[in-house]
Design a protein around this motif. Structure first.
Motif, PDB file in Angstrom:
ATOM      1  N   PRO A 294       0.800  -1.237   0.000  1.00  0.00           N
ATOM      2  CA  PRO A 294       0.000   0.000   0.000  1.00  0.00           C
ATOM      3  C   PRO A 294       0.828   1.280   0.000  1.00  0.00           C
ATOM      4  N   LYS A 295       1.991   1.259   0.693  1.00  0.00           N
ATOM      5  CA  LYS A 295       2.787   2.492   0.779  1.00  0.00           C
ATOM      6  C   LYS A 295       3.386   2.890  -0.560  1.00  0.00           C
ATOM      7  N   TRP A 296       3.487   1.909  -1.516  1.00  0.00           N
ATOM      8  CA  TRP A 296       4.051   2.223  -2.828  1.00  0.00           C
ATOM      9  C   TRP A 296       2.974   2.386  -3.894  1.00  0.00           C
ATOM     10  N   LYS A 297       1.807   1.800  -3.678  1.00  0.00           N
ATOM     11  CA  LYS A 297       0.807   1.683  -4.734  1.00  0.00           C
ATOM     12  C   LYS A 297       0.459   3.021  -5.374  1.00  0.00           C
ATOM     13  N   ASN A 298       0.249   4.030  -4.577  1.00  0.00           N
ATOM     14  CA  ASN A 298      -0.163   5.330  -5.112  1.00  0.00           C
ATOM     15  C   ASN A 298       1.005   6.188  -5.596  1.00  0.00           C
ATOM     16  N   LYS A 299       2.231   5.662  -5.422  1.00  0.00           N
ATOM     17  CA  LYS A 299       3.402   6.438  -5.818  1.00  0.00           C
ATOM     18  C   LYS A 299       3.989   5.986  -7.157  1.00  0.00           C
ATOM     19  N   LEU A 300       3.588   4.796  -7.604  1.00  0.00           N
ATOM     20  CA  LEU A 300       4.024   4.336  -8.923  1.00  0.00           C
ATOM     21  C   LEU A 300       3.378   5.217  -9.982  1.00  0.00           C
ATOM     22  N   ARG A 301       4.169   5.628 -10.962  1.00  0.00           N
ATOM     23  CA  ARG A 301       3.647   6.595 -11.929  1.00  0.00           C
ATOM     24  C   ARG A 301       4.421   6.526 -13.250  1.00  0.00           C
ATOM     25  N   CYS A 302       3.935   7.252 -14.212  1.00  0.00           N
ATOM     26  CA  CYS A 302       4.629   7.449 -15.483  1.00  0.00           C
ATOM     27  C   CYS A 302       5.008   8.924 -15.593  1.00  0.00           C
ATOM     28  N   ALA A 314      12.561  15.675 -27.621  1.00  0.00           N
ATOM     29  CA  ALA A 314      12.043  14.318 -27.821  1.00  0.00           C
ATOM     30  C   ALA A 314      12.068  13.581 -26.490  1.00  0.00           C
ATOM     31  N   PRO A 315      11.160  13.907 -25.590  1.00  0.00           N
ATOM     32  CA  PRO A 315      11.157  13.277 -24.263  1.00  0.00           C
ATOM     33  C   PRO A 315      10.894  11.780 -24.346  1.00  0.00           C
ATOM     34  N   ILE A 316      11.392  11.063 -23.352  1.00  0.00           N
ATOM     35  CA  ILE A 316      11.229   9.614 -23.293  1.00  0.00           C
ATOM     36  C   ILE A 316      10.201   9.277 -22.226  1.00  0.00           C
ATOM     37  N   LYS A 317       9.255   8.418 -22.575  1.00  0.00           N
ATOM     38  CA  LYS A 317       8.244   7.988 -21.623  1.00  0.00           C
ATOM     39  C   LYS A 317       8.844   6.957 -20.663  1.00  0.00           C
ATOM     40  N   VAL A 318       8.630   7.180 -19.376  1.00  0.00           N
ATOM     41  CA  VAL A 318       9.168   6.288 -18.346  1.00  0.00           C
ATOM     42  C   VAL A 318       8.029   5.812 -17.454  1.00  0.00           C
ATOM     43  N   GLU A 319       7.955   4.509 -17.263  1.00  0.00           N
ATOM     44  CA  GLU A 319       6.990   3.937 -16.319  1.00  0.00           C
ATOM     45  C   GLU A 319       7.756   3.355 -15.139  1.00  0.00           C
ATOM     46  N   ILE A 320       7.513   3.873 -13.943  1.00  0.00           N
ATOM     47  CA  ILE A 320       8.155   3.340 -12.739  1.00  0.00           C
ATOM     48  C   ILE A 320       7.399   2.086 -12.327  1.00  0.00           C
ATOM     49  N   LEU A 321       8.090   0.936 -12.364  1.00  0.00           N
ATOM     50  CA  LEU A 321       7.451  -0.342 -12.044  1.00  0.00           C
ATOM     51  C   LEU A 321       7.492  -0.643 -10.556  1.00  0.00           C
ATOM     52  N   ARG A 322       8.562  -0.178  -9.907  1.00  0.00           N
ATOM     53  CA  ARG A 322       8.694  -0.408  -8.471  1.00  0.00           C
ATOM     54  C   ARG A 322       9.767   0.518  -7.899  1.00  0.00           C
ATOM     55  N   PHE A 323       9.704   0.718  -6.589  1.00  0.00           N
ATOM     56  CA  PHE A 323      10.741   1.411  -5.834  1.00  0.00           C
ATOM     57  C   PHE A 323      11.433   0.400  -4.916  1.00  0.00           C
ATOM     58  N   ASP A 324      12.619   0.805  -4.458  1.00  0.00           N
ATOM     59  CA  ASP A 324      13.300   0.059  -3.374  1.00  0.00           C
ATOM     60  C   ASP A 324      13.420  -1.442  -3.639  1.00  0.00           C
ATOM     61  N   PRO A 325      14.191  -1.852  -4.650  1.00  0.00           N
ATOM     62  CA  PRO A 325      14.987  -1.041  -5.556  1.00  0.00           C
ATOM     63  C   PRO A 325      14.179  -0.563  -6.775  1.00  0.00           C
ATOM     64  N   LEU A 326      14.710   0.469  -7.417  1.00  0.00           N
ATOM     65  CA  LEU A 326      14.036   1.082  -8.548  1.00  0.00           C
ATOM     66  C   LEU A 326      14.139   0.197  -9.797  1.00  0.00           C
ATOM     67  N   ALA A 327      13.016   0.027 -10.469  1.00  0.00           N
ATOM     68  CA  ALA A 327      12.996  -0.630 -11.778  1.00  0.00           C
ATOM     69  C   ALA A 327      12.011   0.137 -12.651  1.00  0.00           C
ATOM     70  N   VAL A 328      12.412   0.460 -13.874  1.00  0.00           N
ATOM     71  CA  VAL A 328      11.555   1.250 -14.748  1.00  0.00           C
ATOM     72  C   VAL A 328      11.478   0.606 -16.125  1.00  0.00           C
ATOM     73  N   LEU A 329      10.433   0.993 -16.857  1.00  0.00           N
ATOM     74  CA  LEU A 329      10.274   0.567 -18.239  1.00  0.00           C
ATOM     75  C   LEU A 329      10.297   1.810 -19.113  1.00  0.00           C
ATOM     76  N   PHE A 330      11.301   1.900 -19.999  1.00  0.00           N
ATOM     77  CA  PHE A 330      11.368   2.980 -20.974  1.00  0.00           C
ATOM     78  C   PHE A 330      10.504   2.583 -22.169  1.00  0.00           C
ATOM     79  N   LYS A 331       9.536   3.413 -22.491  1.00  0.00           N
ATOM     80  CA  LYS A 331       8.540   3.054 -23.495  1.00  0.00           C
ATOM     81  C   LYS A 331       8.953   3.513 -24.896  1.00  0.00           C
TER      82      LYS A 331
END
Length: 539
Positions: A294-302, A314-331
């Motif tokens: 719950p503490k992360w659910k509302n903080k995940l964002r694009c 030409a900005p790059i779209k980033v989706e944060i998949l998780r924190f602690d540790p950080l993992a992202v998806l570059f779209k």
């Protein structure tokens, strides 16, 4: 002399490792068409061919027509791929035996010459074993029912033709040869069911019973093993081992539990691969993902990454998949045209993927990594250079000490069991020759999107990322203080249906002193890409 020539010709056709890359299997599809043509020519030339040989020719025609109608995707189905390899190994041997009775060497040489001209590789026994093992791996990982799988059903959907009793038997025998009695038992049981509805049966009952009985014994079902072995002795009285095995099982029981109903079958799966998180890993592969805290659910964002001059345009779209540790998806960070160039450059260079021996630092093949890979230098093509520069833009990490772009194509049930990308302290020889330090981060480009399976999973984090074409997954392997982050242990799930192409970029720590400096607190870590905050703080 003719027999020796024939063996040499066929040996020259066989290549192992075809099962480790779908790309090789797709290239192999035309092999059946060659066989059909040569057999037809042979029959016309001799005018006295056996009816059995003509039956094989018609079967090849029918099967090849089906494969051609489906196209290259035919072998992305693991059952179709297994049958293709089986037809070109065990069934081709039957054709060989028939043709040995006459002047077959000329026609066989035609097949060889066609293979050489078209550069089509031919499967060997290792490929057949690898294809069968892939089916077993998929069965376990995705909780597939043995009878359904043998009937071409995956996830309730009919995806391929049925396996015959003999096909099913061969899968079980492959498990037996690996002392995998858990799978052997299940597949031999289904083989018995199959031949009940075959006329004539594609495999004799007595052949199945011996394997099934011994597997039952190995799994702790001695009374059932004895019962089946008695039946074996009855229907095959001249079997060399049946009577002796009956006595062996009777002596083992010592007169106990010899009467009454047979007990339920016990068939416990036992793994000897040392992967303690096997259950969690397979659950994630199936998409059984635990809910986000719950503490992360509302903080995940694009968000749009605009922290460099070029990226403001030409900005790059980033989706944060998780924190602690950080993992992202570059779209959408790699284009279809670039993917095709990379695949075209890599395909001729594909070799069976290796892993680094933790003790010697040497590269070697391993059963826990089934794929083929190729390394592409930055100056090989402008596309590779452009992709490398783009990686620096979206990771904010210096690429001067990164490894070359590695391209991988996964094979039948292609996977990579749980592992770390970084070298642990005991692996003192890892990356020693590179002199660039440890792997600080990983970029994983998804260059295709399998129909099912093929996820990247982080076992200890409960995170699963399913491939999405044109995107790139990114995570840090090392903490800000340079220590390896053990939470990043991850795996590539087996590909269930479809084809999986990826490319990796492993970024090393040398040269990152200013792009990713140490923090002033031990627990400091990024909350977004390029976060250089010296203090630990919540997102």
């Amino acid at each position: 002399m003719r027999a020796v020539l024939l063996v040499c010709l066929l040996a020259g056709l066989a290549h192992a490792d075809l099962f480790t890359a779908i790309a090789d299997l797709q290239h192999m599809l035309g092999a059946e068409k060659d066989v059909t043509t040569i057999i037809d020519q042979y029959i016309e030339a001799e005018r006295a061919r056996l009816d059995d040989l003509r039956r094989y020719a018609h079967e090849y025609v029918h099967r090849n027509a089906h494969a051609e109608s489906v196209g290259p995707e035919f072998v992305t189905n693991p059952i179709n791929a297994y049958l293709l390899i089986k037809r070109l190994t065990t069934e081709w041997k039957k054709v060989e035996n028939i043709m040995l009775n006459n002047k077959a060497s000329t026609f066989l040489k035609n097949i060889t010459d066609n293979r050489v001209r078209s550069e089509v590789k031919f499967p060997g026994e290792e490929d057949l074993s690898g294809a069968a093992t892939a089916l077993l791996r998929l069965q376990d990982t995705y909780s597939l029912d043995t009878l359904d799988l043998s009937n071409g059903i995956i996830g309730g959907e009919k995806v391929s033709n049925k396996l015959s009793g003999h096909d099913t038997f061969e899968v079980g025998r492959s498990a037996y040869n690996q002392k995998d009695y858990y799978h052997c038992l299940m597949w031999m049981q289904v083989a018995l069911v199959k031949i009940e509805n075959e006329n004539p049966p594609t495999i004799e009952e007595w052949e199945i019973l011996e394997y099934l009985a011994y597997s039952l014994y190995q799994q702790g079902n001695v009374r059932r093993a004895l019962s089946l072995t008695k039946r074996l002795a009855k229907i095959a009285p001249n079997h060399p081992r049946a009577k002796g095995n009956v006595k062996w099982y009777e002596d083992m029981l010592q007169g106990k539990d010899m009467v009454g109903d047979l007990p339920p079958i016990v068939n416990k799966r036992v793994e000897y691969d040392g992967i303690v998180e096997r259950d969690a890993y397979e659950a994630l592969c199936r998409g059984e993902i635990p809910p986000v805290e719950p503490k992360w659910k509302n903080k995940l964002r694009c968000y749009l990454k605009r922290d460099k001059p070029f990226l403001k345009l030409a900005p790059i779209k980033v989706e944060i998949l998780r924190f602690d540790p950080l993992a992202v998806l570059f779209k959408n960070v790699i284009h279809d045209s670039e993917i095709e160039v990379i695949k075209e450059l890599a395909s001729p260079k594909l070799k069976r993927a290796t892993v680094q021996n933790s003790k010697t630092g040497e590269l070697e093949h391993a059963t826990y990594r089934i794929s083929k890979s190729a390394w592409l230098k930055g100056d090989l093509d402008p596309v590779i250079d452009r992709v490398n520069r783009r990686i620096e833009d979206f990771t904010n990490l210096n690429q001067a000490t990164s490894e070359e772009l590695q391209v991988a194509n996964y094979g039948l049930g292609g996977h990579y069991d749980p592992h770390f990308d970084f070298a642990r302290k005991e692996e003192k020889n890892a990356f020693k020759t590179l002199n660039t330090g440890n792997r600080i981060a990983t970029v994983l480009f998804y260059m295709s999107q399998p129909e099912r399976g093929g996820a990247t999973v982080f076992n200890h984090l409960g995170t699963a990322v399913f491939p999405s074409k044109n995107d790139a997954l990114f995570w840090y392997n090392l903490r800000r203080d340079g220590e390896g982050d053990l939470r990043t242990r991850h795996a590539a799930c087996p590909v269930l249906l479809g084809v999986k192409w990826v490319s990796n970029k492993w970024i090393h720590e040398k040269g990152q002193e200013f792009t990713r400096p140490c923090g002033l607190e031990e627990e400091v870590q990024e909350n977004f890409i390029g976060d250089l905050s010296p203090y630990a703080n919540d997102p």
